[in-house]
Motif scaffolding. Structure first.
Motif, PDB file in Angstrom:
ATOM      1  N   GLN A 223      -9.399   0.982  -4.609  1.00 44.75           N
ATOM      2  CA  GLN A 223      -8.150   1.760  -5.226  1.00 44.75           C
ATOM      3  C   GLN A 223      -8.119   3.063  -6.011  1.00 44.75           C
ATOM      4  OE1 GLN A 223      -4.201   2.732  -4.246  1.00 44.75           O
ATOM      5  NE2 GLN A 223      -5.077   0.920  -3.746  1.00 44.75           N
TER       6      GLN A 223
ATOM      7  N   LEU B 244      -7.504   0.525   3.331  1.00 44.18           N
ATOM      8  CA  LEU B 244      -7.389  -0.404   2.482  1.00 44.18           C
ATOM      9  C   LEU B 244      -6.785  -1.733   3.285  1.00 44.18           C
ATOM     10  CD1 LEU B 244      -7.566   0.669  -1.579  1.00 44.18           C
ATOM     11  CD2 LEU B 244      -9.106  -0.737   0.252  1.00 44.18           C
TER      12      LEU B 244
ATOM     13  N   ARG C 126       0.090   7.018  -6.782  1.00 41.59           N
ATOM     14  CA  ARG C 126      -0.609   8.031  -7.253  1.00 41.59           C
ATOM     15  C   ARG C 126       0.102   9.203  -7.233  1.00 41.59           C
ATOM     16  NH1 ARG C 126      -3.452  11.151  -8.472  1.00 41.59           N
ATOM     17  NH2 ARG C 126      -5.323  11.240  -7.881  1.00 41.59           N
TER      18      ARG C 126
ATOM     19  N   LYS D 140      -6.846   6.187   1.973  1.00 48.23           N
ATOM     20  CA  LYS D 140      -7.432   5.551   1.232  1.00 48.23           C
ATOM     21  C   LYS D 140      -6.911   4.463   1.409  1.00 48.23           C
ATOM     22  CE  LYS D 140      -9.475   5.883  -1.851  1.00 48.23           C
ATOM     23  NZ  LYS D 140      -9.323   5.768  -3.718  1.00 48.23           N
ATOM     24  N   ASN D 141      -5.121   3.970   1.480  1.00 45.56           N
ATOM     25  CA  ASN D 141      -4.993   3.402   0.991  1.00 45.56           C
ATOM     26  C   ASN D 141      -4.473   2.791   2.762  1.00 45.56           C
ATOM     27  OD1 ASN D 141      -3.412   1.969  -1.100  1.00 45.56           O
ATOM     28  ND2 ASN D 141      -3.340   3.994  -1.607  1.00 45.56           N
ATOM     29  N   SER D 142      -4.597   3.803   3.315  1.00 43.09           N
ATOM     30  CA  SER D 142      -4.738   3.354   5.350  1.00 43.09           C
ATOM     31  C   SER D 142      -5.784   2.711   5.139  1.00 43.09           C
ATOM     32  CB  SER D 142      -4.674   4.849   6.236  1.00 43.09           C
ATOM     33  OG  SER D 142      -3.127   4.880   5.904  1.00 43.09           O
TER      34      SER D 142
ATOM     35  N   HIS E  76       1.525   1.900  -3.346  1.00 42.24           N
ATOM     36  CA  HIS E  76       0.481   2.542  -3.938  1.00 42.24           C
ATOM     37  C   HIS E  76       0.494   3.836  -4.362  1.00 42.24           C
ATOM     38  CE1 HIS E  76      -2.423   0.021  -6.320  1.00 42.24           C
ATOM     39  NE2 HIS E  76      -2.243  -1.196  -5.570  1.00 42.24           N
ATOM     40  N   ILE E  77       0.502   4.269  -2.571  1.00 43.79           N
ATOM     41  CA  ILE E  77       0.533   6.046  -2.514  1.00 43.79           C
ATOM     42  C   ILE E  77       1.847   6.588  -3.640  1.00 43.79           C
ATOM     43  CG2 ILE E  77       0.966   7.759  -0.903  1.00 43.79           C
ATOM     44  CD1 ILE E  77       0.323   5.561   1.943  1.00 43.79           C
TER      45      ILE E  77
ATOM     46  N   PHE F   2       0.943  -1.107   0.162  1.00 41.70           N
ATOM     47  CA  PHE F   2       0.254   0.058   0.036  1.00 41.70           C
ATOM     48  C   PHE F   2       0.200   1.032   0.388  1.00 41.70           C
ATOM     49  CE2 PHE F   2      -2.735  -3.230   1.305  1.00 41.70           C
ATOM     50  CZ  PHE F   2      -4.002  -3.037   0.747  1.00 41.70           C
ATOM     51  N   SER F   3       1.638   1.604   0.478  1.00 43.56           N
ATOM     52  CA  SER F   3       2.840   2.580   0.568  1.00 43.56           C
ATOM     53  C   SER F   3       3.409   2.506  -0.949  1.00 43.56           C
ATOM     54  CB  SER F   3       4.443   2.002   1.433  1.00 43.56           C
ATOM     55  OG  SER F   3       3.843   2.213   2.660  1.00 43.56           O
TER      56      SER F   3
ATOM     57  N   SER G 118      -4.342   9.733  -0.961  1.00 40.27           N
ATOM     58  CA  SER G 118      -4.016   8.548  -1.207  1.00 40.27           C
ATOM     59  C   SER G 118      -3.270   7.621   0.294  1.00 40.27           C
ATOM     60  CB  SER G 118      -3.087   8.959  -2.224  1.00 40.27           C
ATOM     61  OG  SER G 118      -2.572   7.243  -2.049  1.00 40.27           O
TER      62      SER G 118
ATOM     63  N   THR H 246     -14.818   2.531   0.801  1.00 42.28           N
ATOM     64  CA  THR H 246     -13.712   1.937   1.732  1.00 42.28           C
ATOM     65  C   THR H 246     -13.641   2.031   3.023  1.00 42.28           C
ATOM     66  OG1 THR H 246     -12.294   2.809  -0.477  1.00 42.28           O
ATOM     67  CG2 THR H 246     -11.121   2.302   1.481  1.00 42.28           C
TER      68      THR H 246
END
Length: 491
Positions: free
Chosen positions: A125, A86, A28, A82-84, A24-25, A21-22, A79, A132
């Protein structure tokens, strides 16, 4: 030695989640500085801290507001949230898997299985906010309930109340999850003891306290809250057939390709029997899935819903991997099977990265551009040359309003229909910029904005010149975006 091995496996899994997920950040941030639709909505709503905003509960916006204050109006702040969420969702599914399966390897596979559910791995995502958060809240509540079934401690009781409140403040379909979960608990003796215990009512009290401000806002703003009912497609004729068919088809599609991968790797999950020590877990999750079908069908028939959107089922079907892995003895899963399954998961993760990148970077090849391709930075630069550097931004589209607010962070943005103009301190701003996208050859101000300007500011748009700005889509040199801009002084 065995416990040390389990601990190491769990630590590797958590480290892999954080890394995934990091990345992904980072991806993004690198791909685009523009916001997608739901992200732009949060940029628009996150200008203020209010008890309620739209038909959706406010918690996501409250958290986003806090991150904006901490990190500034940035893609990083969007971002990161969102990713946190997920990451926490995957972690809560893993923790529930440990409770139900008593096998860390199987729990990891259950959590990783979410990457084989496109609605969670891809759509969440790509561009989802409230959904989410509600999935994360539902996963947390399931884990906490499983803890309470074993130990009704004060800590677990408070934890359930907090997660329960988070779910209420996340999205309305959380109540469907609660209904399914409570019905499941009612079918077990220890479930009934929990539901009618003082600890459970204390959890309810905590959740009520946490959500009381919003619940009062709901009561005083029912017109806004119930405006969401228009999202349900209702059929006068044959709604039973259309709704039921839509439910089963979209449930099947939601779980594709998950069910197929399971069939290839663990066919015993469809044919085998659970381990004797885990019969309660199997019965619990099976009854959960049965009540899922019964409750959703009741909703479809009761409210004459003709089309069931797959994203509505996210806070209900996130538990599908847990249902599957309780259907057979997970202790029979070999290390080779585990490694092969994780290989598929890694391929799925890489596919999500590639798809996320290609939809933006590869758009010029297909001439099908997504919202992240919009050149807001370049358009904002042109608007600054016209003389607008800060003030009130007015648009007929929350996507444009939110993105332009990011480009002019010292400004405030409003759109018709939300009454946010009441929150704008007119003494602070002296100028206003009206912005809209031009979809055809006509640069004229859209009718919605014409009437809005007349009603709210007492100006006639035809008395002001319209400037047309255009810039190529990001990563394109040919296709362009055209935007109309009207500037006026605030009285």
């Amino acid at each position: 030695m065995e416990k040390t091995g389990k601990r190491s496996l769990t630590l590797y899994f958590i480290a892999a989640l954080i890394t995934y997920f990091s990345l992904h950040i980072v991806l993004r941030i690198l791909v685009s500085d523009s916001l997608d639709y739901d992200e732009a909505e949060q940029a628009l709503l996150g200008q203020w801290l209010l008890p309620g905003y739209t038909e959706q509960p406010p918690l996501y916006t409250w958290i986003q507001y806090g991150l904006f204050q901490l990190l500034g109006k940035s893609v990083l702040a969007v971002s990161l949230l969102k990713n946190s969420l997920l990451l926490l969702t995957y972690l809560f599914v893993f923790l529930s898997g440990r409770k139900l399966l008593n096998n860390d390897r199987a729990a990891i596979m259950a959590a990783c299985s979410l990457l084989l559910v496109p609605q969670i791995a891809w759509e969440s995502q790509r561009d989802m906010t409230h959904t989410t958060l509600v999935v994360c809240g539902a996963a947390a509540v399931l884990w906490t309930v499983l803890r309470l079934l074993e130990n009704r401690s004060f800590f677990n009781t408070v934890l359930l109340g907090i997660f329960w409140g988070i779910g209420i403040l996340a999205k309305a379909n959380f109540f469907l999850f609660l209904l399914i979960l409570f019905l499941t608990l009612l079918t077990f003796r220890r479930g009934r003891k929990l539901l009618f215990s003082k600890q459970f009512f204390f959890s309810f009290f905590i959740a009520l306290c946490l959500s009381s401000l919003y619940l009062y806002w709901m009561y005083t703003h029912q017109d806004i809250v119930f405006s969401a009912t228009g999202k349900f497609k209702q059929a006068v004729e044959m709604y039973q057939v259309k709704g039921v068919t839509s439910f089963f088809i979209n449930t099947f599609l939601f779980l594709t390709p998950l069910w197929f991968i399971y069939l290839l790797f663990f066919p015993s999950g469809y044919l085998g029997k659970p381990a004797a020590k885990k019969k309660f877990s199997a019965r619990f999750m099976l009854r959960y899935s049965l009540f899922f079908v019964l409750v959703l069908l009741t909703v479809v028939l009761l409210f004459k819903v003709s089309y069931v959107k797959d994203r509505w089922m996210q806070p209900l079907l996130f538990a599908a991997p847990l249902v599957f892995f309780t259907r057979f003895d997970v202790n029979t899963i070999t290390r080779k099977q585990f490694n092969r399954f994780i290989s598929v998961i890694i391929l799925a993760a890489v596919a999500v990265y590639c798809a996320f990148s290609l939809r933006v970077l590869g758009a010029p090849m297909t001439h099908r551009y997504c919202r992240l391709n919009y050149p807001f930075k370049e358009l904002a630069s042109d608007i600054r040359k016209d003389g607008f550097t800060r003030g009130l931004i007015i648009s007929n589209n929350r996507f444009l309003a939110g993105n332009m607010h990011f480009q002019f962070p010292d400004s405030q943005a409003v759109i018709p229909g939300y009454n946010f103009e009441k929150l704008v301190d007119s003494a602070v701003f002296s100028h206003a910029a009206v912005i809209w996208k031009i979809n055809d050859t006509s640069p004229h101000v859209p009718k919605q904005l014409v009437s809005y300007l007349q009603k709210q500011f007492g100006i006639n748009s035809i008395d002001y010149p319209v400037t047309v700005h255009e810039a190529p889509y990001k990563y394109s040199t040919d296709d362009r975006v055209r935007m109309g801009v009207l500037l006026f002084r605030l009285q």
